[in-house]
Design an enzyme around this catalytic site. Structure first.
Site, PDB file in Angstrom:
ATOM      1  N   GLY A   1      -0.815  -1.504  -8.349  1.00 63.87           N
ATOM      2  CA  GLY A   1      -0.033  -2.109  -9.430  1.00 63.87           C
ATOM      3  C   GLY A   1      -0.887  -2.669 -10.548  1.00 63.87           C
ATOM      4  CB  THR A   2      -3.956  -4.742 -10.548  1.00 61.50           C
ATOM      5  OG1 THR A   2      -3.359  -5.704  -9.677  1.00 61.50           O
ATOM      6  CG2 THR A   2      -4.820  -5.446 -11.570  1.00 61.50           C
TER       7      THR A   2
ATOM      8  CG  ASN B   1       5.455 -11.674  -8.625  1.00 65.53           C
ATOM      9  OD1 ASN B   1       5.801 -11.493  -9.790  1.00 65.53           O
ATOM     10  ND2 ASN B   1       4.510 -12.515  -8.295  1.00 65.53           N
TER      11      ASN B   1
ATOM     12  CD  GLN C   1       6.980  -8.104  -5.257  1.00 68.43           C
ATOM     13  OE1 GLN C   1       7.742  -8.047  -4.282  1.00 68.43           O
ATOM     14  NE2 GLN C   1       5.721  -8.458  -5.123  1.00 68.43           N
TER      15      GLN C   1
ATOM     16  CB  SER D   1       1.714  -1.674  -5.799  1.00 65.03           C
ATOM     17  OG  SER D   1       0.732  -1.990  -4.856  1.00 65.03           O
ATOM     18  CB  ALA D   2       1.180   2.468  -1.732  1.00 60.95           C
ATOM     19  CG  HIS D   3      -0.172  -3.522  -1.188  1.00 62.66           C
ATOM     20  ND1 HIS D   3       0.030  -4.865  -0.926  1.00 62.66           N
ATOM     21  CD2 HIS D   3      -0.532  -3.448  -2.481  1.00 62.66           C
ATOM     22  CE1 HIS D   3      -0.221  -5.564  -2.027  1.00 62.66           C
ATOM     23  NE2 HIS D   3      -0.575  -4.722  -2.984  1.00 62.66           N
TER      24      HIS D   3
ATOM     25  CB  THR E   1     -12.872  12.251  -5.288  1.00 63.33           C
ATOM     26  OG1 THR E   1     -13.947  12.928  -5.922  1.00 63.33           O
ATOM     27  CG2 THR E   1     -12.408  13.030  -4.070  1.00 63.33           C
TER      28      THR E   1
ATOM     29  CB  CYS F   1      -2.418 -13.079  -7.245  1.00 65.59           C
ATOM     30  SG  CYS F   1      -1.687 -11.574  -6.666  1.00 65.59           S
TER      31      CYS F   1
HETATM   32  N1  PLP Z   1       2.886  -6.715 -10.188  1.00 68.21           N
HETATM   33  C1  PLP Z   1       3.655  -7.414  -9.342  1.00 68.21           C
HETATM   34  C2  PLP Z   1       5.032  -7.805  -9.756  1.00 68.21           C
HETATM   35  C3  PLP Z   1       3.158  -7.781  -8.086  1.00 68.21           C
HETATM   36  O1  PLP Z   1       3.932  -8.464  -7.247  1.00 68.21           O
HETATM   37  C4  PLP Z   1       1.834  -7.398  -7.729  1.00 68.21           C
HETATM   38  C5  PLP Z   1       1.259  -7.814  -6.428  1.00 68.21           C
HETATM   39  O2  PLP Z   1       1.524  -8.901  -5.941  1.00 68.21           O
HETATM   40  C6  PLP Z   1       1.087  -6.646  -8.638  1.00 68.21           C
HETATM   41  C7  PLP Z   1       1.640  -6.321  -9.854  1.00 68.21           C
HETATM   42  C8  PLP Z   1      -0.300  -6.179  -8.299  1.00 68.21           C
HETATM   43  O3  PLP Z   1      -0.231  -5.034  -7.494  1.00 68.21           O
HETATM   44  P1  PLP Z   1      -1.513  -4.555  -6.629  1.00 68.21           P
HETATM   45  O4  PLP Z   1      -1.675  -5.559  -5.542  1.00 68.21           O
HETATM   46  O5  PLP Z   1      -1.146  -3.197  -6.113  1.00 68.21           O
HETATM   47  O6  PLP Z   1      -2.659  -4.497  -7.573  1.00 68.21           O
END
Ligand code: PLP
Length: 377
Positions: free
Chosen positions: A69-70, A148, A176, A196-198, A234, A321
């Site tokens: 996501g970032t 989030n 989210q 974001s996959a996780h 890669t 975070c």
């Molecule tokens: N954007 C939102 C709304 C999120 O909740 C998060 C992770 O908490 C992110 C971005 C960041 O994603 P990633 O952990 O895959 O970098």
């Protein structure tokens, strides 16, 4: 251990793990190589692109794999090409994740003006507010699909309509939301969408950016020709293939999961209410399934988090975070939670593995800690 912090991350799905293992230890060829051993890796990437695209109503060649996501947010915001190369204004909201807020802050340092939209006390970005803030110089609008911390789902369709009426490009951070609520990029009419996959039982360090065909976006990583030459390097085949498996599974069971998670939310809140806990629930009624963000009067959320941790229960005070910052989160501030409640904010986020028994155990642990506090122990 009871894990109820699924908005921070989720457990890797067992089928996704099996798929990942195949590409880590068996079919580990480099997808860019021409020989037979690389074919399964290449095929897996192509199939993952198709599966993921189908899950969000996109075309396969509109999906670009990233490290999460970032990165997707950085790419969408930093590399937008403004037609006349002017320092165009970026509009975003006050309640974005730091992956958007700090990206916008970096753009401000480069000289791009950024406007931060206020939200209602339920965390909603109002379309009429967006209309007020758009100027002739606006170049990009980025508003998250779901928050989030408080789970509020934003009126993206209305926001994109306004953006496009003014010919402005629209990005949404859907980290989210993907895998948790139905998403169709064509219906939402977004130009870019981050995932974001996780957050949906895939692997950490993998995700994607949807880029609508025709949207001009400079490459994010220069190098080889991977990802149509726009994001070189890669490919992490194991994580990409696992992400597709996890997303498809989550999408297939979405309706059933939503019902189950809503039930868990109700059990938790009813138990707290019945015990006389003075709390207010943050967010609006149209929120992410499983998200319970509450502010409890006169207590310290950090204290609650640590006491629950001692009992083997994982929850959050705000966004993971941000847990190092000992202050009320920017989201709680933006929605004007009254002072006597604000510091007592916690987020419990249920996932596919949580049970009713676990939910009751969390509620009872919380009630026990709060009672001890009242008795001065
Ligand atoms: N954007 C939102 C709304 C999120 O909740 C998060 C992770 O908490 C992110 C971005 C960041 O994603 P990633 O952990 O895959 O970098």
């Amino acid at each position: 251990m009871i894990y109820a912090d699924n908005a921070a991350t989720t457990k890797l799905d067992s089928d996704a793990l099996e798929t990942a293992m195949l590409f880590l230890t068996g079919e580990y060829g480099n997808a860019s190589q021409p020989y037979f051993f690389a074919k399964p890796a290449k095929k897996a990437i192509n199939e993952a692109r198709e599966t993921i695209a189908a899950c969000i109503g996109a075309e396969p060649d509109e999906i670009y794999f990233t490290s999460g996501g970032t990165e997707s947010n950085n790419w969408a915001i930093k590399n937008s090409v403004f037609p006349d190369a002017k320092m165009r204004t970026i509009i975003t909201s006050k309640i974005e994740h730091h992956a958007v807020l700090n990206t916008c802050a970096a753009m401000e340092l480069l000289g791009y003006p950024v406007t931060y939209l206020p939200v209602t006390d339920e965390g909603i970005v109002q379309p009429e507010k967006l209309s007020q803030y758009i100027t002739d110089n606006t170049g990009l609008i980025s508003v998250m699909l779901a928050n989030n911390e408080i789970g509020t789902i934003e009126p993206i369709k209305e926001l994109t309509r306004i953006a496009h009426e003014h010919g402005i490009r629209f990005h949404t951070d859907a980290v989210q939301a993907v895998g948790h609520i139905p998403i169709n990029v064509k219906e939402l009419d977004v130009d870019m969408l981050s995932a974001s996959a996780h957050k949906f039982n895939g692997m950490k360090g993998s995700g994607f950016l949807y880029i609508r065909k025709g949207v001009e976006l400079n490459p994010y990583v220069d190098g080889g020709s991977q990802e149509h030459g726009r994001r070189a390097g890669t490919e992490n085949v194991a994580a990409i293939a696992a992400m597709a498996v996890a997303l498809k599974k989550n999408c297939n069971r979405m309706e059933e999961s939503t019902q189950r998670l809503r039930k868990l939310e109700k059990i938790l809140l009813d138990t707290l209410t019945f015990a006389g806990v003075e709390y207010r629930r943050n967010g609006n009624d149209y929120r992410l399934p499983g998200n319970v963000n509450i502010s409890i009067k006169g207590v310290d959320g950090e204290m609650l988090l640590h006491r629950l941790d001692l009992k083997g229960i994982c929850i959050s005070t705000g966004s993971a975070c941000d847990s190092v910052n000992d202050r009320v989160s920017h989201v709680i501030e933006a929605i004007h939670v009254p002072e006597e409640y604000a510091k007592g904010t916690i987020r419990i986020s249920f996932g596919v593995e949580n049970t009713e028994e676990e939910t009751l155990a969390i509620a009872e642990a919380l009630i026990g800690i709060l009672r001890k506090q009242v008795n001065g122990k």
